[in-house]
Design a protein around this motif. Structure first.
Motif, PDB file in Angstrom:
ATOM      1  N   CYS A   1       0.532  -3.448  -5.888  1.00  0.00           N
ATOM      2  CA  CYS A   1       0.565  -4.109  -4.593  1.00  0.00           C
ATOM      3  C   CYS A   1      -0.841  -4.177  -4.002  1.00  0.00           C
ATOM      4  N   GLU A   2      -1.251  -5.369  -3.581  1.00  0.00           N
ATOM      5  CA  GLU A   2      -2.575  -5.563  -3.005  1.00  0.00           C
ATOM      6  C   GLU A   2      -2.711  -4.889  -1.641  1.00  0.00           C
ATOM      7  N   ILE A   3      -1.594  -4.594  -0.992  1.00  0.00           N
ATOM      8  CA  ILE A   3      -1.649  -4.013   0.349  1.00  0.00           C
ATOM      9  C   ILE A   3      -1.725  -2.494   0.280  1.00  0.00           C
ATOM     10  N   CYS A   4      -0.737  -1.884  -0.357  1.00  0.00           N
ATOM     11  CA  CYS A   4      -0.716  -0.415  -0.385  1.00  0.00           C
ATOM     12  C   CYS A   4      -1.405   0.155  -1.617  1.00  0.00           C
ATOM     13  N   GLU A   5      -1.756  -0.728  -2.585  1.00  0.00           N
ATOM     14  CA  GLU A   5      -2.437  -0.334  -3.820  1.00  0.00           C
ATOM     15  C   GLU A   5      -1.617   0.642  -4.649  1.00  0.00           C
ATOM     16  N   ASP A   6      -0.312   0.620  -4.453  1.00  0.00           N
ATOM     17  CA  ASP A   6       0.589   1.464  -5.234  1.00  0.00           C
ATOM     18  C   ASP A   6       1.221   0.605  -6.331  1.00  0.00           C
ATOM     19  N   LYS A   7       1.940   1.252  -7.240  1.00  0.00           N
ATOM     20  CA  LYS A   7       2.600   0.521  -8.323  1.00  0.00           C
ATOM     21  C   LYS A   7       3.630  -0.456  -7.755  1.00  0.00           C
ATOM     22  N   LEU A   8       3.889  -1.494  -8.511  1.00  0.00           N
ATOM     23  CA  LEU A   8       4.879  -2.484  -8.120  1.00  0.00           C
ATOM     24  C   LEU A   8       5.828  -2.697  -9.292  1.00  0.00           C
ATOM     25  N   ILE A   9       7.106  -2.527  -9.069  1.00  0.00           N
ATOM     26  CA  ILE A   9       8.109  -2.707 -10.110  1.00  0.00           C
ATOM     27  C   ILE A   9       8.550  -4.169 -10.090  1.00  0.00           C
ATOM     28  N   PRO A  10       8.188  -4.963 -11.091  1.00  0.00           N
ATOM     29  CA  PRO A  10       8.445  -6.406 -11.031  1.00  0.00           C
ATOM     30  C   PRO A  10       9.898  -6.790 -11.242  1.00  0.00           C
ATOM     31  N   TRP A  11      10.788  -5.808 -11.467  1.00  0.00           N
ATOM     32  CA  TRP A  11      12.222  -6.100 -11.568  1.00  0.00           C
ATOM     33  C   TRP A  11      12.867  -6.087 -10.186  1.00  0.00           C
ATOM     34  N   GLN A  12      12.125  -5.608  -9.188  1.00  0.00           N
ATOM     35  CA  GLN A  12      12.582  -5.684  -7.806  1.00  0.00           C
ATOM     36  C   GLN A  12      11.850  -6.838  -7.138  1.00  0.00           C
TER      37      GLN A  12
END
Length: 657
Positions: free
Chosen positions: A546-557
């Motif tokens: 995520c560009e905002i929180c810089e945390d991982k992003l699960i692309p199935w959600q």
């Protein structure tokens, strides 16, 4: 497909008048590296769609497959033989399946017999016959010991089983009926003929009649190691939505996180298994008629300026009225102590329309949704340096009550601008479970309250994430299918009252995920509009974060994505247009921003502090609550703008004068 004819003396097979030439079959190229670099992509493309030729052996009547490596062919006539069939003789002596006696070759087009090896009735197939003991064996069983294959999926040579069987296949995990190959060294390794012939590369649309499309060729993988499965955030089959397992073969495109079962990719589910199959996720046939569902709501809404309440009120002419209001007209509303002024053509001085790109936020005090266009009402005593009270035109003219509400049909719900006894007007909506300080509809008898958007949820909708099928609202306990929301991946049972459910498929969406996430949204971190995605983006080579929180992003959600900039953002992070700090998402289990229905602003006086406290969202820099000493980040808080004093919402409610 080119075949090479061997340069050797032609074979003179029995029962054929012409000489036969040995032809070597082209082989599928075994894929080198399933994660090949882009520079090898052109080379990989050349390997796509290996197609087996339709060539039959004239002696045993079975197909000549690529794994047979070679066959004999007649140049003079259309006549072909397996190599092992062509090399048979008229008389077999001491055959392993009938040792001690001679077996004589017999062929009769109209003769029907039962093979005593495979126990199958045969017709128009050659056989070997023992006159001493009346033993009959078809030519397929006669060559059984010669029918061995070397397959990339297994280190040992595989032998053909003596007769067709119904069994589970170790390649796909499903039951199949027909020819199987097994390993004599590894007794549990058993694959059916169709799986043995699967191409190492394929375009899925060619095998599923375009129901499922993907721009890249899929690569056959003989396992899906758990470490890789975990690193890819536990994907599901893109065709049926079912689970993928480490020991089964799959087709995959790692570049796009596209994974499918082998049976799903090739549409080779056995007919007798159809009653156990789930409905696929591909192109669905429309299961409803438009003229039978007038004013059917199609989701998602286009952008932040569109919402359920706006759509509903635009159809209520008796509430909005056909006569147009005029600029500057005054309205007295029960929600506010001052008259409200209508601005129909331009915004008042000091008030800017909601615009994330300009970091300008203007939220309606009724529905707490952005005001992006005129007309709207503003308090006649507004001050641009203080809290500004504004209402959409439709929010100013809501009906006084809602009868037979789908989530609470036993009592009438009444419009409440503030719920009695709720601190700072904040309550939790009984449907979407989001906190809100906007208007509500409620039943004071049952303490049942919903925000004004959820008060008008329709019984049926359609959604782009599951096109052509009706989604009906129901209680989670009434669903008979998969128990997870397709948007956020969490259980539909977890504290939920209502979900949208497809009665034809295993498809559920939480009400808030379906209705509160627009198709397009803007954010100051990307100059382009961000589109709502329901699955990983194609040609997205880099890892998702995520560009905002810089945390991982699960692309199935569900998430928001810009294909031009290859940037992605959590759906729950995007609405933060005025403040952008790291770790905003904090593994929130919702796709929807938790404070989407809360309008921050205003001040509070408490007995233990001399300064006014501002109602804001807690940031990491706000530290700990001055009373309970718990972290304030991700919470609704009241903080002093003159000193470091801050309280979380609960502590502030117990400290008011």
């Amino acid at each position: 497909m080119d075949s090479s004819i061997a340069a050797m003396d032609p074979l003179r097979a029995f029962r054929h008048e012409h000489p036969l030439n040995l032809v070597h079959l082209p082989q599928q190229l075994h894929h080198k590296n399933e994660n090949a670099d882009d520079e090898d992509e052109d080379e990989v493309e050349d390997e796509v769609e290996f197609v087996e030729e339709d060539r039959q052996c004239n002696l045993c009547k079975e197909q000549i497959w690529s794994f047979h490596l070679c066959y004999y062919s007649c140049k003079t006539c259309n006549y072909s033989l397996h190599k092992f069939c062509a090399e048979l003789t008229e008389i077999l002596q001491n055959h392993p399946l009938h040792p001690g006696h001679k077996l004589y070759h017999i062929y009769s087009r109209f003769y029907e017999f039962k093979c005593q090896v495979c126990n199958l009735m045969q017709k128009s197939v050659s056989m070997y016959f023992c006159g001493t003991c009346d033993f009959r064996m078809d030519i397929i069983c006669a060559t059984l010991l010669e029918q061995k294959i070397n397959h990339h999926s297994h280190p040992h040579q595989l032998e053909r089983m003596s007769c067709p069987i119904v069994s589970s296949c170790v390649a796909c995990g499903n039951k199949h009926e027909g020819v199987f190959f097994h390993c004599t060294t590894c007794p549990r390794f058993l694959i059916n003929l169709e799986c043995a012939l699967l191409p190492t590369k394929l375009l899925i649309q060619n095998h599923t009649d375009g129901t499922f499309t993907h721009s890249h060729p899929l690569t056959l993988a003989y396992s899906f190691p758990y470490s890789e499965y975990q690193a890819k955030y536990y994907p599901s089959c893109r065709v049926c939505g079912g689970s993928l397992y480490s020991h089964l073969w799959i087709y995959k495109c790692d570049k796009c996180l596209y994974y499918v079962h082998v049976d799903c990719a090739t549409s080779k589910k056995e007919p007798f298994m159809s009653i156990f199959q789930t409905t696929s996720l591909g192109k669905t046939n429309k299961n409803f008629k438009e003229d039978e569902h007038l004013n059917l709501l199609h989701c998602p809404f286009h952008d932040e300026g569109d919402n359920l309440l706006k759509r509903y009120m635009s159809n209520q002419h008796e509430l909005i009225g056909d006569s147009k209001q005029h600029e500057g007209e005054m309205l007295t509303h029960a929600s506010h102590q001052h008259p409200l002024v209508l601005f129909d053509k331009q915004t008042p001085a000091g008030v800017s329309l909601h615009d994330p790109m300009k970091r300008s936020q203007l939220l309606c005090d009724g529905c707490v949704k952005p005001i992006m266009t005129v007309p709207f009402y503003v308090c006649c005593q507004y001050d641009d340096e203080q809290y500004c009270f504004v209402l959409h035109e439709w929010c100013a003219k809501l009906p006084a009550e809602v009868q037979e509400y789908v989530g609470h049909p036993e009592h009438t719900l009444f419009l409440l601008t503030k719920i009695p006894g709720k601190f700072f007007g904040v309550f939790e909506c009984a449907v979407c479970e989001l906190p809100s300080n906007g208007f509500s509809y409620g039943c004071t008898i049952c303490n049942f309250y919903v925000d004004i958007n959820c008060a008008f949820i329709p019984k049926e909708i359609t959604h782009d994430a599951h096109p052509n099928h009706l989604l009906s609202i129901m209680k989670p306990s009434d669903t008979q299918s998969e128990e997870f929301c397709k948007a956020c991946g969490y259980s539909v049972y977890y504290g939920r009252n209502l979900v949208y459910h497809c009665s034809s498929c295993n498809f559920n969406i939480h009400v808030e995920c379906a209705l509160l996430l627009p198709r397009v949204i803007k954010h100051k971190l990307d100059k382009h509009p961000l589109n709502l995605r329901y699955e990983p983006a194609e040609n997205h080579i880099s890892e998702y974060f995520c560009e905002i929180c810089e945390d991982k992003l699960i692309p199935w959600q569900w998430f928001y994505h810009c294909t031009i900039c290859a940037q992605s953002m959590h759906a729950a992070c995007v609405p933060l247009i005025l403040q952008c700090e790291q770790n905003t998402y904090a593994d929130n289990h919702k796709c929807v921003y938790e404070f989407l229905n809360v309008k921050f602003g205003g001040t509070l006086e408490i007995k233990d502090h001399s300064h006014h406290l501002a109602f804001v969202q807690g940031l990491e820099s706000d530290g700990m609550c001055s009373k309970c000493h718990r972290r304030l980040q991700y919470k609704m808080i009241f903080k002093c703008l003159e000193c470091e004093f801050a309280l979380d919402f609960k502590c502030a409610s117990s400290s008011v004068n």
